[in-house]
Design a protein around this motif. Sequence first.
Motif, mmCIF file in Angstrom:
data_model
loop_
_atom_site.group_PDB
_atom_site.id
_atom_site.type_symbol
_atom_site.label_atom_id
_atom_site.label_comp_id
_atom_site.label_asym_id
_atom_site.label_seq_id
_atom_site.Cartn_x
_atom_site.Cartn_y
_atom_site.Cartn_z
ATOM 1 N N ASP A 19 4.789 -10.138 -11.054
ATOM 2 C CA ASP A 19 3.599 -10.708 -10.501
ATOM 3 C C ASP A 19 2.712 -9.687 -10.110
ATOM 4 O OD1 ASP A 19 4.115 -13.237 -10.898
ATOM 5 O OD2 ASP A 19 4.864 -13.548 -8.823
ATOM 6 N N THR A 20 3.242 -8.368 -9.457
ATOM 7 C CA THR A 20 2.353 -7.214 -9.026
ATOM 8 C C THR A 20 2.493 -6.249 -9.860
ATOM 9 O OG1 THR A 20 4.404 -6.442 -7.810
ATOM 10 C CG2 THR A 20 3.017 -7.941 -6.497
ATOM 11 N N THR A 21 3.208 -6.177 -10.846
ATOM 12 C CA THR A 21 3.309 -5.014 -11.912
ATOM 13 C C THR A 21 3.579 -3.739 -11.234
ATOM 14 O OG1 THR A 21 0.986 -4.432 -11.973
ATOM 15 C CG2 THR A 21 1.725 -6.283 -13.543
ATOM 16 N N ALA A 22 4.817 -3.875 -10.168
ATOM 17 C CA ALA A 22 4.890 -2.635 -9.440
ATOM 18 C C ALA A 22 6.226 -2.666 -8.912
ATOM 19 C CB ALA A 22 4.185 -2.556 -8.169
ATOM 20 N N PHE A 23 7.162 -1.792 -8.920
ATOM 21 C CA PHE A 23 8.470 -1.518 -8.367
ATOM 22 C C PHE A 23 8.559 -1.811 -6.898
ATOM 23 C CE2 PHE A 23 8.943 0.814 -12.316
ATOM 24 C CZ PHE A 23 10.178 0.333 -12.756
ATOM 25 N N LEU A 52 -1.271 -7.777 7.254
ATOM 26 C CA LEU A 52 -1.345 -7.026 5.750
ATOM 27 C C LEU A 52 -3.000 -6.723 5.628
ATOM 28 C CD1 LEU A 52 -0.007 -5.858 3.361
ATOM 29 C CD2 LEU A 52 -0.160 -7.992 2.111
ATOM 30 N N GLY A 53 -3.457 -5.609 5.158
ATOM 31 C CA GLY A 53 -4.885 -5.375 4.812
ATOM 32 C C GLY A 53 -5.760 -5.167 6.206
ATOM 33 N N ASP A 54 -5.294 -5.081 7.297
ATOM 34 C CA ASP A 54 -6.092 -4.666 8.479
ATOM 35 C C ASP A 54 -6.521 -3.327 8.457
ATOM 36 O OD1 ASP A 54 -6.283 -7.317 9.608
ATOM 37 O OD2 ASP A 54 -4.623 -6.902 11.010
ATOM 38 N N ILE A 55 -7.794 -2.993 8.851
ATOM 39 C CA ILE A 55 -8.148 -1.558 8.571
ATOM 40 C C ILE A 55 -8.072 -1.174 10.170
ATOM 41 C CG2 ILE A 55 -9.978 -0.063 8.065
ATOM 42 C CD1 ILE A 55 -8.895 -1.407 5.739
ATOM 43 N N LEU A 56 -7.588 -0.067 10.421
ATOM 44 C CA LEU A 56 -7.146 0.625 11.660
ATOM 45 C C LEU A 56 -7.739 1.928 11.858
ATOM 46 C CD1 LEU A 56 -3.459 -0.192 11.991
ATOM 47 C CD2 LEU A 56 -5.480 -1.665 12.619
ATOM 48 N N TYR A 57 -8.125 2.207 13.387
ATOM 49 C CA TYR A 57 -8.714 3.383 13.865
ATOM 50 C C TYR A 57 -7.519 3.821 15.182
ATOM 51 C CZ TYR A 57 -10.818 1.869 17.957
ATOM 52 O OH TYR A 57 -11.427 1.158 19.024
ATOM 53 N N LEU A 100 -2.336 -7.997 -1.540
ATOM 54 C CA LEU A 100 -3.674 -8.525 -1.029
ATOM 55 C C LEU A 100 -4.200 -9.577 -1.959
ATOM 56 C CD1 LEU A 100 -5.211 -5.034 -0.145
ATOM 57 C CD2 LEU A 100 -4.112 -6.453 1.440
ATOM 58 N N SER A 101 -5.485 -10.132 -1.522
ATOM 59 C CA SER A 101 -5.891 -11.205 -2.475
ATOM 60 C C SER A 101 -7.260 -11.067 -2.549
ATOM 61 C CB SER A 101 -5.358 -12.489 -1.932
ATOM 62 O OG SER A 101 -5.979 -12.808 -0.666
ATOM 63 N N SER A 102 -8.052 -11.754 -3.547
ATOM 64 C CA SER A 102 -9.277 -11.762 -3.631
ATOM 65 C C SER A 102 -10.357 -10.664 -3.840
ATOM 66 C CB SER A 102 -9.987 -12.712 -2.467
ATOM 67 O OG SER A 102 -9.339 -14.024 -2.368
ATOM 68 N N LEU A 103 -9.431 -9.619 -4.156
ATOM 69 C CA LEU A 103 -10.268 -8.138 -4.582
ATOM 70 C C LEU A 103 -11.051 -8.388 -5.956
ATOM 71 C CD1 LEU A 103 -7.600 -5.804 -3.214
ATOM 72 C CD2 LEU A 103 -9.636 -6.402 -2.232
ATOM 73 N N THR A 104 -11.820 -7.405 -6.402
ATOM 74 C CA THR A 104 -12.513 -7.374 -7.584
ATOM 75 C C THR A 104 -12.093 -5.845 -8.274
ATOM 76 O OG1 THR A 104 -14.470 -8.952 -6.974
ATOM 77 C CG2 THR A 104 -14.742 -7.489 -8.915
ATOM 78 N N THR A 140 -6.800 -7.491 -8.546
ATOM 79 C CA THR A 140 -7.127 -8.429 -7.585
ATOM 80 C C THR A 140 -6.254 -8.548 -6.360
ATOM 81 O OG1 THR A 140 -5.998 -9.928 -8.995
ATOM 82 C CG2 THR A 140 -8.145 -9.867 -9.352
ATOM 83 N N THR A 141 -5.207 -7.716 -6.475
ATOM 84 C CA THR A 141 -4.241 -7.804 -5.425
ATOM 85 C C THR A 141 -3.841 -6.471 -4.811
ATOM 86 O OG1 THR A 141 -2.240 -7.995 -6.707
ATOM 87 C CG2 THR A 141 -3.197 -10.225 -6.086
#
Length: 182
Positions: A19-23, A52-57, A100-104, A140-141
């Motif tokens: 599904d993610t084409t990754a190991f 997952l996906g939160d951007i941090l400082y 992740l989801s809904s990326l272009t 997209t993910t």
Amino acid sequence: GTTAQRPTGVEGYVRYNSDTTAFEGYASGAWSAIGGGGTVDRVTQASHGFSLGDILYLNGATYTKAIATAANTAEVVGMVSRVVDSNNFEITLSGEVTGLSSLTAGTVYFLSDSSAGAYTSTEPTTIGYVSVPLGVASSTTSFYVAPKRGSVIGGTNARTSISLANNSTNNIQHVSAYDAGE
């Protein structure tokens, strides 16, 4: 196999996810992507509340959700790439984050100026906010994190009007501070 076909995890298992084409590997009670050649840190922070996906400082010694409304809150260090539990997470400083989801694919994403911890494909334009390119979507993910230092947004001929002692006014560009009488 697919994500739905994951076997019951055993510490150290490695598999290919079609599904993610990754190991991916199984560690600390969860499946997560492996490889990518990036930099990932595991962080212990009590009751962090991240997803997952939160951007941090970094706010002192504490990770906090970043937002593009001020220079100090826009100093992005990375993206949450895995939530282990309520007190532990992994942050990708550079490299690929999957799940992740809904990326272009091929789109550059920026730090959001309306929602803390979020990213957007629309670059902020409000004067005084910070434009921070975070990286690019590889599918997209999947997102390739490569945060850069942001630039404070100024307008074309952004000016500050200053009243002078002789009751006239004058427009001066790029005023950040001044002392009375100067």
